[in-house]
Design an enzyme around this catalytic site. Structure first.
Site, short mmCIF file in Angstrom:
data_model
loop_
_atom_site.label_atom_id
_atom_site.label_comp_id
_atom_site.label_asym_id
_atom_site.label_seq_id
_atom_site.Cartn_x
_atom_site.Cartn_y
_atom_site.Cartn_z
N GLU A 145 40.20 39.83 63.34
CA GLU A 145 39.54 40.79 64.22
C GLU A 145 40.48 41.24 65.36
O GLU A 145 41.59 40.73 65.49
CB GLU A 145 38.22 40.17 64.74
CG GLU A 145 36.99 40.84 64.15
CD GLU A 145 36.76 42.26 64.70
OE1 GLU A 145 37.67 42.91 65.23
OE2 GLU A 145 35.61 42.71 64.59
N HIS A 146 39.98 42.14 66.20
CA HIS A 146 40.78 42.82 67.24
C HIS A 146 41.56 41.86 68.17
O HIS A 146 41.11 40.75 68.48
CB HIS A 146 39.86 43.69 68.09
CG HIS A 146 38.84 42.87 68.83
ND1 HIS A 146 39.08 42.31 70.06
CD2 HIS A 146 37.60 42.47 68.48
CE1 HIS A 146 38.03 41.62 70.45
NE2 HIS A 146 37.11 41.70 69.49
N ASP A 147 42.70 42.34 68.63
CA ASP A 147 43.48 41.69 69.69
C ASP A 147 44.00 40.29 69.35
O ASP A 147 44.21 39.48 70.26
CB ASP A 147 42.67 41.63 71.01
CG ASP A 147 42.31 43.02 71.50
OD1 ASP A 147 43.24 43.80 71.74
OD2 ASP A 147 41.10 43.34 71.61
N GLY A 170 38.01 37.91 67.30
CA GLY A 170 38.86 38.63 68.25
C GLY A 170 39.53 37.72 69.26
O GLY A 170 39.04 36.63 69.57
N ASN A 171 40.66 38.19 69.81
CA ASN A 171 41.37 37.47 70.89
C ASN A 171 41.72 36.03 70.54
O ASN A 171 41.51 35.09 71.32
CB ASN A 171 40.52 37.48 72.18
CG ASN A 171 40.53 38.85 72.84
OD1 ASN A 171 41.59 39.35 73.22
ND2 ASN A 171 39.38 39.47 72.93
#
Ligand code: UDP
Length: 218
Positions: A139-141, A158-159
């Site tokens: 997922e993102h980042d 994410g992250n």
């Protein structure tokens, strides 16, 4: 003279990545041959209808240009083989399945293998020789280091930062971090299959279960 492509490793990982490699070349309208390299072969052989040979025989092939996807699940072996290819001036090859979804601002270094149904979301950086097996997502980042391996069905939210040589087992799920406070999977850590990782994992740790707990620290 033509270009010759190879999948290094003709065991499970390599045989599953050959069809992905074929899709890669078909998308590029490149009709070059793809062979297997496997050092278990003393003589030239065939695997799933493709020529298979050891690395010395591959080096002796008369192609003007060569590119190799290292399809060995063990990341230390991938690193060793990548070093050898670099010494020999042979480029790393990256392949992805036709149905992968790659979103915006994604950087993936050389030698990646993205299997069918893999999704890489937006604003993601991934290092060398990444393997994302069937149905995994990032997922993102997220920031992923070199020689990281995802078995099938890994859910990397994410992250999250994943350091070099980490191995994430089949179906493991990693909780998202926050902007500026990523959840970190340390260098060489192993996440067992089906684990639910709710907090950072130190370098060299082996974690299993739900919530994931350390069972071994290397
Ligand atoms: N291999 C090789 N050269 C090496 C190390 C490994 O050709 O220096 C080959 C090995 O002979 C085997 C494959 O790579 O066929 C690795 O397969 P393995 O059974 O370890 O599992 P996989 O990575 O396919 O899941």
């Amino acid at each position: 003279m033509t270009k010759l492509y190879a999948i290094y490793g003709a065991s499970g990982c390599g045989r599953s990545l050959m069809p992905v490699a074929r899709q890669q070349l078909a998308r590029e309208h490149d009709a070059s041959e793809i062979v297997f390299i496997d050092d278990a072969f003393a003589q030239q052989s065939a695997v799933n209808g493709r020529r298979a040979m050891n690395y010395s025989a591959f080096k002796a092939e008369p192609a003007a240009e060569k590119a190799v996807l290292i399809a060995v699940a063990n990341s230390r072996v991938r690193e060793k083989l990548a070093r050898q290819l670099a010494l020999d001036g042979i480029q790393l090859w990256s392949v992805q399945a036709d149905n992968c979804v790659i979103m915006d601002e994604v950087q993936i270094a050389a030698g990646a293998a993205l299997s069918p149904f893999v999704t890489i979301a937006s604003n993601i950086k991934i290092g060398k020789c990444f393997h994302a097996n069937l149905y995994s997502y990032v997922e993102h980042d997220c920031v992923i280091g070199d020689f990281v391996t995802f078995a099938p069905g890994v859910k990397c939210n994410g992250n999250i930062h994943i350091e070099d040589h980490a191995y994430i087992g089949a179906g493991a799920m990693i909780k998202q971090g926050a902007p500026g406070q990523p959840l970190v999977i340390g260098r060489g850590a192993i996440v067992g299959m089906g684990a639910v990782v709710t907090r950072s994992v130190p370098a060299g740790a082996v974690v299993v279960g739900n919530p994931a707990r350390i069972v071994e620290q290397k």
